[in-house]
Design a protein around this motif. Structure first.
Motif, PDB file in Angstrom:
ATOM      1  N   LYS A 196      28.490  12.711  70.354  1.00 41.85           N
ATOM      2  CA  LYS A 196      28.388  13.504  71.562  1.00 41.85           C
ATOM      3  C   LYS A 196      28.589  12.622  72.799  1.00 41.85           C
ATOM      4  O   LYS A 196      28.290  11.434  72.772  1.00 41.85           O
ATOM      5  N   PRO A 197      29.084  13.216  73.900  1.00 39.92           N
ATOM      6  CA  PRO A 197      29.206  12.456  75.146  1.00 39.92           C
ATOM      7  C   PRO A 197      27.836  11.947  75.590  1.00 39.92           C
ATOM      8  O   PRO A 197      26.822  12.620  75.409  1.00 39.92           O
TER       9      PRO A 197
ATOM     10  N   SER B 213      24.697   4.102  73.623  1.00 40.31           N
ATOM     11  CA  SER B 213      23.781   3.905  74.739  1.00 40.31           C
ATOM     12  C   SER B 213      22.884   2.688  74.526  1.00 40.31           C
ATOM     13  O   SER B 213      22.292   2.522  73.459  1.00 40.31           O
ATOM     14  N   GLU B 214      22.830   1.823  75.551  1.00 39.27           N
ATOM     15  CA  GLU B 214      22.030   0.602  75.547  1.00 39.27           C
ATOM     16  C   GLU B 214      22.348  -0.306  74.354  1.00 39.27           C
ATOM     17  O   GLU B 214      21.484  -1.014  73.857  1.00 39.27           O
TER      18      GLU B 214
ATOM     19  N   ARG C 288      32.877   9.605  76.995  1.00 39.20           N
ATOM     20  CA  ARG C 288      33.287  10.598  76.009  1.00 39.20           C
ATOM     21  C   ARG C 288      33.895   9.895  74.804  1.00 39.20           C
ATOM     22  O   ARG C 288      34.857   9.137  74.956  1.00 39.20           O
ATOM     23  N   PRO C 289      33.371  10.126  73.624  1.00 39.76           N
ATOM     24  CA  PRO C 289      33.910   9.486  72.425  1.00 39.76           C
ATOM     25  C   PRO C 289      35.370   9.865  72.199  1.00 39.76           C
ATOM     26  O   PRO C 289      35.830  10.923  72.641  1.00 39.76           O
ATOM     27  N   LYS C 290      36.103   8.998  71.532  1.00 42.22           N
ATOM     28  CA  LYS C 290      37.498   9.282  71.222  1.00 42.22           C
ATOM     29  C   LYS C 290      37.590  10.441  70.238  1.00 42.22           C
ATOM     30  O   LYS C 290      36.676  10.706  69.471  1.00 42.22           O
TER      31      LYS C 290
END
Length: 349
Positions: free
Chosen positions: A277-278, A232-233, A269-271
């Motif tokens: 976490k999403p 994020s960011e 959503r992470p691989k």
């Protein structure tokens, strides 16, 4: 009398030769015509060469059906690889190993020559194994690795569509048609934006303005400060499609001013396998570094000014897509001329 008979015989012979020549021309022409419209075993006119598509180029960072196909084909060649559809370091290493073994340049990327080597299988009803799975994932069938009636029927259907003999047997030309034809994406009609990530050099990524599948103009662009889409960011813009929500030429925001296009929030959503976490990626824009009115702010010594484009480091962002000021103005000018198409969509790959 003899002279007249001789002349008569000569004229008759010449007429016969001319008739024979004409007949041979007619027959040759007829054979050529029949050859061009002669039905194949599927009842479809056969082409002398058949369908030939352009092989996709895959490398580290690629993902999807074509990658999974490569992984199944590598398994069919005896290489241990997980068919997860993600072209990571392990897949690249196995590809390089296969290339070296088959006399190709071992760069770890799958291009036309590597595809040709990987698909050097002839498959028909009764075949089993990973190569059949590679075929089935391309045909959107259950990848059970068994070449049964459904698989053969799907192959014949594709061969018919691609003007190939409908034998139900997968040879070199059919492999090409399966991989380059069955998964081809339709041309997007109208105007759209496309952001192509450069996985090796992220700040040399590319934003393009496209109309009916044709690129009108491309600009160098950057996104994020690393390649983690779920940071994020910080990470670059997640792959997918974004409907442009609004555009500004005098935006006055906390960090983004002047020319900007606003994009919707998007979940990431992470691989699989990542302890992450999403997240919901927010505050996403296509923008530059400038003042509210599109100009350049004053240079503050020893400081990275958010309203002034200073160097190539400014291509990095907090997850948005960034262009040079002159480039984003050029993009806006072109979209102004196009009267800002409704439902303008950005496609990120």
């Amino acid at each position: 009398m003899r002279k007249n008979v001789r002349n008569l015989l000569l004229h008759s012979l010449a007429a016969a030769l001319l008739a024979g020549s004409a007949l041979s021309v007619v027959n040759a022409t007829g054979d050529e015509a029949n050859a061009s419209i002669k039905p194949s075993s599927s009842g479809t006119p056969a082409s002398p060469t058949g369908f030939r598509g352009v092989w996709p180029v895959l490398k580290t960072g690629s993902s999807g059906t074509d990658v999974k196909t490569v992984q199944h084909l590598l398994a069919a060649r005896g290489h241990a690889v997980n068919a997860d559809g993600a072209y990571g370091k392990k897949t690249a290493a196995v590809v390089a190993k296969f290339q070296k073994r088959t006399g190709l340049k071992d760069d770890g990327a799958v291009g036309p020559k590597t595809w040709s080597k990987l698909t050097a299988f002839t498959l028909r009803t009764g075949a089993k194994g990973p190569a059949v799975k590679a075929l089935q994932v391309q045909l959107d069938l259950k990848a059970d690795g068994i070449y049964g009636k459904k698989t053969a029927a799907a192959v014949r259907t594709l061969q018919t569509k691609r003007n190939l003999p409908g034998t139900g047997t997968v040879d070199a030309r059919t492999w090409n048609a399966v991989i380059t034809g069955s998964s081809a994406k339709p041309v997007i009609k109208g105007y759209s934006l496309q952001f192509q990530k450069n996985w090796k050099y992220p700040t040399y990524s590319k934003l393009s303005l496209v109309r009916d599948g044709k690129t009108l103009k491309s600009w160098r662009a950057g996104s994020g400060k690393n390649k983690d889409e779920c940071a994020s960011e910080l990470g670059w813009l997640p792959s997918g499609s974004y409907r442009v929500q609004a555009h500004f030429t005098n935006r006055d925001g906390a960090a983004i001013d002047g020319y900007a296009m606003q994009l919707p929030d998007t979940p990431c959503r992470p691989k699989a396998g990542r302890e992450q976490k999403p997240v919901n990626r927010t505050h996403l824009f296509i923008h530059s570094e400038m003042t509210r009115y599109g100009g350049q702010g004053k240079d503050t010594p020893n400081r990275d000014d958010s309203d002034r484009w200073e160097n190539a480091n400014d291509y990095k962002s907090l997850g948005c897509i960034k262009l040079k000021p002159t480039d984003i103005k050029d993009l806006f000018n072109r979209l102004d001329q196009a009267r800002w198409p409704k439902n303008l969509t950005l496609h990120v790959s």
